[in-house]
Each structure stands twice: as structure tokens, then as C-alpha cells.
Design a protein around this motif. Structure first.
Motif, PDB file in Angstrom:
ATOM      1  N   TYR A   9      47.673  41.691  29.901  1.00  0.00           N
ATOM      2  CA  TYR A   9      46.387  41.765  30.596  1.00  0.00           C
ATOM      3  C   TYR A   9      46.571  42.741  31.754  1.00  0.00           C
ATOM      4  CZ  TYR A   9      42.466  40.926  33.573  1.00  0.00           C
ATOM      5  OH  TYR A   9      41.357  41.129  34.341  1.00  0.00           O
ATOM      6  N   THR A  10      45.544  43.542  32.024  1.00  0.00           N
ATOM      7  CA  THR A  10      45.590  44.407  33.195  1.00  0.00           C
ATOM      8  C   THR A  10      44.192  44.508  33.781  1.00  0.00           C
ATOM      9  OG1 THR A  10      46.478  46.517  34.007  1.00  0.00           O
ATOM     10  CG2 THR A  10      45.154  46.610  31.996  1.00  0.00           C
ATOM     11  N   GLY A  11      44.117  44.504  35.115  1.00  0.00           N
ATOM     12  CA  GLY A  11      42.829  44.696  35.762  1.00  0.00           C
ATOM     13  C   GLY A  11      42.633  46.155  36.127  1.00  0.00           C
ATOM     14  N   THR A  12      43.658  46.749  36.740  1.00  0.00           N
ATOM     15  CA  THR A  12      43.520  48.121  37.242  1.00  0.00           C
ATOM     16  C   THR A  12      44.539  49.093  36.637  1.00  0.00           C
ATOM     17  OG1 THR A  12      44.910  47.599  39.171  1.00  0.00           O
ATOM     18  CG2 THR A  12      42.543  47.320  39.436  1.00  0.00           C
ATOM     19  N   GLY A  13      45.261  48.663  35.614  1.00  0.00           N
ATOM     20  CA  GLY A  13      46.103  49.592  34.867  1.00  0.00           C
ATOM     21  C   GLY A  13      47.595  49.518  35.161  1.00  0.00           C
ATOM     22  N   ASN A  14      47.999  48.822  36.218  1.00  0.00           N
ATOM     23  CA  ASN A  14      49.427  48.829  36.563  1.00  0.00           C
ATOM     24  C   ASN A  14      50.275  48.087  35.526  1.00  0.00           C
ATOM     25  OD1 ASN A  14      48.840  50.297  38.849  1.00  0.00           O
ATOM     26  ND2 ASN A  14      48.655  48.497  40.167  1.00  0.00           N
ATOM     27  N   THR A  15      49.820  46.929  35.108  1.00  0.00           N
ATOM     28  CA  THR A  15      50.582  46.176  34.103  1.00  0.00           C
ATOM     29  C   THR A  15      50.520  46.892  32.749  1.00  0.00           C
ATOM     30  OG1 THR A  15      50.141  44.152  35.332  1.00  0.00           O
ATOM     31  CG2 THR A  15      50.890  43.886  33.058  1.00  0.00           C
ATOM     32  N   ALA A  16      49.418  47.604  32.491  1.00  0.00           N
ATOM     33  CA  ALA A  16      49.330  48.409  31.264  1.00  0.00           C
ATOM     34  C   ALA A  16      50.382  49.513  31.288  1.00  0.00           C
ATOM     35  CB  ALA A  16      47.935  49.007  31.121  1.00  0.00           C
ATOM     36  N   PRO A  56      49.513  40.652  35.589  1.00  0.00           N
ATOM     37  CA  PRO A  56      49.698  40.820  37.029  1.00  0.00           C
ATOM     38  C   PRO A  56      49.534  39.471  37.730  1.00  0.00           C
ATOM     39  CG  PRO A  56      47.492  41.504  36.384  1.00  0.00           C
ATOM     40  CD  PRO A  56      48.227  41.171  35.116  1.00  0.00           C
ATOM     41  N   ALA A  57      49.951  39.426  38.989  1.00  0.00           N
ATOM     42  CA  ALA A  57      49.638  38.262  39.835  1.00  0.00           C
ATOM     43  C   ALA A  57      48.148  38.321  40.152  1.00  0.00           C
ATOM     44  CB  ALA A  57      50.446  38.325  41.123  1.00  0.00           C
ATOM     45  N   VAL A  58      47.448  37.231  39.882  1.00  0.00           N
ATOM     46  CA  VAL A  58      46.028  37.152  40.260  1.00  0.00           C
ATOM     47  C   VAL A  58      45.800  35.806  40.941  1.00  0.00           C
ATOM     48  CG1 VAL A  58      45.302  38.637  38.350  1.00  0.00           C
ATOM     49  CG2 VAL A  58      45.242  36.157  38.082  1.00  0.00           C
ATOM     50  N   GLY A  59      44.567  35.577  41.374  1.00  0.00           N
ATOM     51  CA  GLY A  59      44.250  34.316  42.033  1.00  0.00           C
ATOM     52  C   GLY A  59      45.166  34.151  43.219  1.00  0.00           C
ATOM     53  N   ALA A  60      45.788  32.991  43.343  1.00  0.00           N
ATOM     54  CA  ALA A  60      46.814  32.791  44.354  1.00  0.00           C
ATOM     55  C   ALA A  60      48.121  32.590  43.605  1.00  0.00           C
ATOM     56  CB  ALA A  60      46.484  31.597  45.230  1.00  0.00           C
ATOM     57  N   GLU A  61      48.815  33.684  43.338  1.00  0.00           N
ATOM     58  CA  GLU A  61      50.085  33.652  42.590  1.00  0.00           C
ATOM     59  C   GLU A  61      49.914  32.982  41.229  1.00  0.00           C
ATOM     60  OE1 GLU A  61      52.690  35.363  43.537  1.00  0.00           O
ATOM     61  OE2 GLU A  61      51.641  35.950  45.364  1.00  0.00           O
ATOM     62  N   GLU A  62      48.905  33.465  40.497  1.00  0.00           N
ATOM     63  CA  GLU A  62      48.659  32.887  39.178  1.00  0.00           C
ATOM     64  C   GLU A  62      48.711  33.955  38.093  1.00  0.00           C
ATOM     65  OE1 GLU A  62      44.990  30.418  39.417  1.00  0.00           O
ATOM     66  OE2 GLU A  62      45.557  30.415  41.535  1.00  0.00           O
ATOM     67  N   GLY A  87      54.996  41.925  34.833  1.00  0.00           N
ATOM     68  CA  GLY A  87      53.703  42.150  35.463  1.00  0.00           C
ATOM     69  C   GLY A  87      53.846  42.794  36.828  1.00  0.00           C
ATOM     70  N   SER A  88      52.719  43.288  37.298  1.00  0.00           N
ATOM     71  CA  SER A  88      52.634  43.965  38.586  1.00  0.00           C
ATOM     72  C   SER A  88      52.059  43.013  39.640  1.00  0.00           C
ATOM     73  CB  SER A  88      51.725  45.188  38.433  1.00  0.00           C
ATOM     74  OG  SER A  88      51.500  45.787  39.675  1.00  0.00           O
ATOM     75  N   TYR A  89      52.417  43.245  40.888  1.00  0.00           N
ATOM     76  CA  TYR A  89      51.929  42.395  41.982  1.00  0.00           C
ATOM     77  C   TYR A  89      51.735  43.275  43.212  1.00  0.00           C
ATOM     78  CZ  TYR A  89      56.584  42.719  43.986  1.00  0.00           C
ATOM     79  OH  TYR A  89      57.737  43.197  44.534  1.00  0.00           O
ATOM     80  N   TRP A  91      50.845  41.794  47.296  1.00  0.00           N
ATOM     81  CA  TRP A  91      51.233  41.260  48.600  1.00  0.00           C
ATOM     82  C   TRP A  91      52.146  40.040  48.519  1.00  0.00           C
ATOM     83  CZ3 TRP A  91      46.071  41.561  46.942  1.00  0.00           C
ATOM     84  CH2 TRP A  91      45.537  40.373  46.458  1.00  0.00           C
ATOM     85  N   GLY A  92      52.328  39.485  47.364  1.00  0.00           N
ATOM     86  CA  GLY A  92      53.165  38.285  47.250  1.00  0.00           C
ATOM     87  C   GLY A  92      54.635  38.657  47.097  1.00  0.00           C
ATOM     88  N   GLN A  93      55.423  37.672  46.672  1.00  0.00           N
ATOM     89  CA  GLN A  93      56.852  37.932  46.471  1.00  0.00           C
ATOM     90  C   GLN A  93      57.294  37.562  45.066  1.00  0.00           C
ATOM     91  OE1 GLN A  93      58.429  35.804  49.780  1.00  0.00           O
ATOM     92  NE2 GLN A  93      58.254  37.578  51.124  1.00  0.00           N
TER      93      GLN A  93
END
Ligand SMILES: Cc1cc2nc3c(=O)[nH]c(=O)nc-3n(C[C@H](O)[C@H](O)[C@H](O)COP(=O)(O)O)c2cc1C
Length: 140
Positions: A9-16, A56-62, A87-89, A91-93
Motif C-alpha cells: 500500500y502507498t499513499g504518496t509513493g514512498n513505499t511503492a 507505510p506508518a499511518v494513523g498513530a503507528e499503524e 514500509g516508509s515512515y 516522524w515516528g521511530q
């Protein structure tokens, strides 16, 4: 020839982009690779020797809900398999990846290494190399 299906899954292409370079690494190691956007995937997406999942990380670290939904539908068919996770992230760790890996292990899967996380875009040689190495490890 070994086959690897990379479902992401990708929202903005980074994980793609991660999927693309992971695929290149696996191809360089001799595998036949398919890249599959989870939003277009059906159950046949898991018909390969090796399978990798990207979110990617979405939601709150989901994990992306699209990936969770897909995985719930197919997990019984691949239980016990060793899978790649990536996956891509931003601001989290990497907490979402830790949770994802733990959930997979609890479900009876093994993961290739600890999964691969990349901060934002795959925009330098080091990140590209990490993705390629992970692709090689998945089919290795
Ligand atoms: C709705 C939303 C929630 C996000 N939540 C997190 C998060 O919990 N932790 C984090 O590190 N990054 C988070 N991010 C940042 C994305 O993981 C980051 O931008 C990533 O590169 C997006 O990958 P993509 O281009 O494959 O969609 C979030 C982004 C969005 C749009």
C-alpha cells in the motif's frame, strides 16, 4: 526460477518506490518479481514462492487499513510462511513495524530479518542499496 510477489500500500509513493527497489534486488538475485498494489490485489496475489508486504506508518503507528483488510482475507492460505515486511515512515521511530512484526509472529509467521523501514523517500544510494539487499534476503 523462484517467484516473489510484493504486495504494497502507498499513499504518496514512498513505499511503492521501496517495493520497486526491493524487486530489483530480488531480480538481481535471479527471482521473477511481481509488484502488486494492494488496492488492486485479489487472492491470486499470494501465489508465489516468496511474498512481501509493504505499508507505510499511518494513523498513530499503524499499518494501512487496506493492507490489514487484504491480509485478513489471505492469511490462512499462507500461514507459517516467512514473509518480507517493509514500509516508509516520517516522524515516528518505526513503532508500527515493531507491532506489525510482533503480530505476524503471533499469527505463526516468520519475517525476513526485522523488516525494512526507510525514512520518507528512497532518495539516496544508501536507501536504494538497503532496499535491494532486503529484496535479495527475501529470496535468499
Ligand atoms: C494519515 C497519515 C498518518 C501518518 N502516521 C504516521 C505515524 O504514525 N508515524 C510515522 O512515522 N509516520 C506517519 N506518517 C508519515 C508516513 O508514514 C510517511 O509520509 C511515508 O513516507 C508515507 O509513505 P507512502 O508515500 O508510501 O504513503 C503518516 C502519514 C499520513 C498521511
Amino acid at each position: 526460477m523462484a517467484t516473489l510477489n510484493i504486495i504494497y500500500y502507498t499513499g504518496t509513493g514512498n513505499t511503492a518506490d521501496m517495493a520497486k527497489y526491493i524487486g530489483e534486488g530480488a531480480e538481481n538475485a535471479g527471482a521473477d518479481v511481481k509488484l502488486i498494489n494492494v488496492e488492486e490485489a485479489d487472492e491470486s496475489a499470494i501465489n508465489a514462492d516468496f511474498v512481501a508486504f509493504g505499508s507505510p506508518a499511518v494513523g498513530a503507528e499503524e499499518i494501512a487499513p487496506e493492507m490489514v483488510e487484504f491480509f485478513e482475507g489471505i492469511k490462512e492460505q499462507i500461514i507459517g510462511k516467512t514473509v518480507g515486511l517493509f514500509g516508509s515512515y516520517d516522524w515516528g521511530q518505526g513503532g508500527w513495524m515493531e507491532t506489525w512484526r510482533e503480530e505476524m509472529i503471533n499469527e505463526g509467521f516468520s519475517t525476513v530479518n526485522d523488516g525494512l523501514i526507510i525514512h520518507l523517500a528512497v532518495d539516496d544510494d544508501e536507501k536504494i542499496e538497503k532496499c535491494k539487499e532486503y529484496g535479495k534476503a527475501i529470496v535468499g
